[in-house]
Scaffold this active site. Structure first.
Site, PDB file in Angstrom:
ATOM      1  N   THR A  83       0.829  -1.204   0.000  1.00 46.84           N
ATOM      2  CA  THR A  83       0.000   0.000   0.000  1.00 46.84           C
ATOM      3  C   THR A  83       0.865   1.256   0.000  1.00 46.84           C
ATOM      4  O   THR A  83       0.646   2.179  -0.796  1.00 46.84           O
ATOM      5  CB  THR A  83      -0.928  -0.004   1.236  1.00 46.84           C
ATOM      6  OG1 THR A  83      -1.747  -1.179   1.164  1.00 46.84           O
ATOM      7  CG2 THR A  83      -1.802   1.235   1.289  1.00 46.84           C
ATOM      8  N   ASN A 166      -5.178  -9.350  -8.163  1.00 48.47           N
ATOM      9  CA  ASN A 166      -5.303 -10.064  -6.893  1.00 48.47           C
ATOM     10  C   ASN A 166      -6.598 -10.855  -6.757  1.00 48.47           C
ATOM     11  O   ASN A 166      -6.690 -11.749  -5.938  1.00 48.47           O
ATOM     12  CB  ASN A 166      -5.168  -9.093  -5.716  1.00 48.47           C
ATOM     13  CG  ASN A 166      -6.054  -7.881  -5.852  1.00 48.47           C
ATOM     14  OD1 ASN A 166      -5.967  -7.150  -6.829  1.00 48.47           O
ATOM     15  ND2 ASN A 166      -6.925  -7.664  -4.897  1.00 48.47           N
ATOM     16  N   GLN A 196       1.137  -9.153  -6.256  1.00 43.30           N
ATOM     17  CA  GLN A 196       0.680 -10.536  -6.443  1.00 43.30           C
ATOM     18  C   GLN A 196       1.565 -11.310  -7.418  1.00 43.30           C
ATOM     19  O   GLN A 196       1.426 -12.529  -7.539  1.00 43.30           O
ATOM     20  CB  GLN A 196      -0.769 -10.577  -6.948  1.00 43.30           C
ATOM     21  CG  GLN A 196      -1.807 -10.142  -5.937  1.00 43.30           C
ATOM     22  CD  GLN A 196      -1.987 -11.104  -4.774  1.00 43.30           C
ATOM     23  OE1 GLN A 196      -1.612 -12.284  -4.841  1.00 43.30           O
ATOM     24  NE2 GLN A 196      -2.552 -10.616  -3.683  1.00 43.30           N
ATOM     25  N   SER A 216       5.484  -6.429  -1.858  1.00 41.68           N
ATOM     26  CA  SER A 216       5.113  -6.607  -0.458  1.00 41.68           C
ATOM     27  C   SER A 216       5.630  -7.938   0.046  1.00 41.68           C
ATOM     28  O   SER A 216       5.699  -8.915  -0.699  1.00 41.68           O
ATOM     29  CB  SER A 216       3.594  -6.542  -0.320  1.00 41.68           C
ATOM     30  OG  SER A 216       3.224  -6.794   1.016  1.00 41.68           O
ATOM     31  N   CYS A 342      -9.661  -6.768   1.290  1.00 47.07           N
ATOM     32  CA  CYS A 342      -9.712  -5.385   1.763  1.00 47.07           C
ATOM     33  C   CYS A 342     -11.121  -4.834   1.763  1.00 47.07           C
ATOM     34  O   CYS A 342     -11.461  -3.988   2.566  1.00 47.07           O
ATOM     35  CB  CYS A 342      -8.840  -4.509   0.875  1.00 47.07           C
ATOM     36  SG  CYS A 342      -7.205  -5.175   0.718  1.00 47.07           S
TER      37      CYS A 342
HETATM   38  C1  LIG Z   1      -1.965  -7.143  -0.892  1.00 47.09           C
HETATM   39  C2  LIG Z   1      -1.892  -6.230  -2.024  1.00 47.09           C
HETATM   40  C3  LIG Z   1      -1.500  -4.899  -1.850  1.00 47.09           C
HETATM   41  C4  LIG Z   1      -1.250  -4.290  -0.513  1.00 47.09           C
HETATM   42  O1  LIG Z   1      -0.073  -4.731   0.068  1.00 47.09           O
HETATM   43  P1  LIG Z   1       0.117  -4.551   1.658  1.00 47.09           P
HETATM   44  O2  LIG Z   1       1.531  -4.937   1.889  1.00 47.09           O
HETATM   45  O3  LIG Z   1      -0.869  -5.465   2.307  1.00 47.09           O
HETATM   46  O4  LIG Z   1      -0.150  -3.117   1.969  1.00 47.09           O
HETATM   47  C5  LIG Z   1      -1.390  -4.113  -2.983  1.00 47.09           C
HETATM   48  N1  LIG Z   1      -1.662  -4.598  -4.204  1.00 47.09           N
HETATM   49  C6  LIG Z   1      -2.045  -5.867  -4.412  1.00 47.09           C
HETATM   50  C7  LIG Z   1      -2.304  -6.348  -5.793  1.00 47.09           C
HETATM   51  C8  LIG Z   1      -2.176  -6.726  -3.332  1.00 47.09           C
HETATM   52  O5  LIG Z   1      -2.563  -7.981  -3.523  1.00 47.09           O
END
Ligand SMILES: *Cc1c(COP(=O)(O)O)cnc(C)c1O
Length: 399
Positions: A83, A166, A196, A216, A342
């Site tokens: 994020t 995602n 992802q 992430s 989310c």
């Molecule tokens: C999980 C996710 C995020 C957010 O990542 P965080 O580390 O949880 O903030 C952003 N983009 C996609 C496509 C995700 O799957």
């Protein structure tokens, strides 16, 4: 796959198939993190030995992450997760563009992005005067190339399109999109949310040609609350957090050393095992599809099975409410998600992704996402299918 993660997924006696939301932390990752909580707890900005040890650990992690995506370590900036990386890349470059190139105030994105992109682009629209263009996607779940090309203009300063979706796992043709965008204007900055995609498909930033990429840790068996932004050498953006000037003045705040170490280790593990991990997931996905298609007549897959990562399956179950099904599955010991984690806690909001690829309201509200992890097994697929069948039967009978 006999991995150290296997026991974890069954520790609460239920089968966990929500790995696109988060994954269990690999025990080797935890082992590597521990010393940075207990022994080497110094601040990496301190000049004494303890501080230097922490700084060294961060550099090592930076190298490991860079290696997984074929970047230079100097192009990796640590953040608090996907994020923040999305916020930093988009707001940071929008601020720069507004100052130095104000004519290029259009941003092109897709309608199937993660909320952390969609909400951020709304912010730069409302607060920084950007104009946002949304490229639609096909029924298969891919960004429409023809419209993409039509929508890129000389005023487009920024493009952000995710590498893997995602909710439905489709892989977008980023390399082609970058190539086209850059052919219209070399000035265009291209960002891709690759959260992802990391560890699921090989990522090579040189080959993709992207300028910025968000990553992430907790989607690849690393700790939560840590991520990274790849920022290509020469691309200048402004910070969104101000302070002590860490991360080459782009992201202030004392580094989350232990988690950065954990993220680096997770990347190292995935770099070495991406082959076997993928063949394992492929086997699981194929078998799961076969069983569902043969035994559950209500099921219809959402999004293309081609050009899709191996851990994702998204189905609509004709005549069944997805939320009822999710709750029933949870009761029976199968943890899944409807669309995106989310949005699921907020009051019922239909998946914008499924809506955007043209599904009907009924199809959307009957959808379930199964996202597999490397810790899942064939036995779990068998049990999950049985649970799924039983849940659908019970819901039908209760009507
Ligand atoms: C999980 C996710 C995020 C957010 O990542 P965080 O580390 O949880 O903030 C952003 N983009 C996609 C496509 C995700 O799957």
């Amino acid at each position: 796959m006999k991995d150290k993660l296997e026991s974890k997924s069954q520790s609460n006696n239920s089968i966990y198939m929500d790995n696109a939301a988060s994954t269990p932390v690999n025990s080797e990752v935890i082992n590597d993190m521990m010393p940075y909580l207990f022994e080497h707890y110094g601040n990496p900005s301190s000049l004494h030995r303890m501080g230097r040890q922490a700084a060294l650990a961060i550099s090592k992690s930076r190298m490991r992450i860079a290696k997984l995506i074929n970047a230079d370590p100097s192009e990796i900036y640590f953040t608090s997760g996907g994020t923040e990386s999305n916020n930093l890349s988009i707001i940071g470059s929008a601020k720069k563009i507004r100052k130095e190139n104000p004519k290029c105030n259009r941003l092109l994105t897709s309608a199937i992005e993660h909320e952390s992109i969609l909400e951020t682009v709304k912010y730069i629209q409302n607060e920084l005067g950007f104009v946002i263009d949304y490229v639609p996607s096909s029924r298969n779940g891919f960004v429409d190339l023809v419209t993409f090309k039509e929508m890129i203009t000389k005023e487009t300063g920024l493009v952000t399109i995710m590498l893997v979706n995602n909710e439905i796992g489709t892989i977008q043709p980023i390399k082609e999109l970058v190539k086209y965008a850059k052919s219209v204007s070399k000035e265009i900055i291209f960002h891709s949310d690759s959260v992802q995609a990391l560890g699921k498909i090989p990522i090579d930033v040189e080959e993709l040609g992207v300028d910025m990429l968000s990553l992430s840790s907790h989607k690849i068996n690393g700790p939560k609350g840590v991520g990274a932004l790849y920022l290509k050498k020469g691309i200048l953006i402004e910070p969104i957090i101000y302070g002590g000037g860490q991360e080459i003045r782009l992201r202030s705040g004392t580094e989350n050393v232990a988690s950065i170490v954990g993220f680096g280790k997770a990347c190292e593990i995935y770099r070495k095992k991406i082959g076997p991990y993928n063949s394992h997931l492929m086997q699981l996905q194929k078998y799961f599809v076969e069983r569902i298609n043969n035994e559950i007549p209500e099921a219809k897959i959402n999004g293309s099975l081609e050009n899709r990562i191996w851990n994702n399956l998204n189905y609509s179950f004709n005549g069944i409410n997805g939320e009822d099904l999710l709750i029933k599955l949870d009761e029976l010991g199968l943890e899944v998600s409807t669309g995106s984690a989310c949005s699921s806690k907020r009051k019922k909001k239909a998946s914008h992704v499924l809506e955007s690829i043209g599904l009907s309201y009924d199809e959307i509200s009957s959808s379930i996402r199964f996202s597999l992890g490397i810790q899942n097994s064939i036995e779990e697929i068998n049990t999950a299918t049985d649970i799924l069948k039983r849940a659908i039967l019970e819901i039908k009978n209760s009507k």
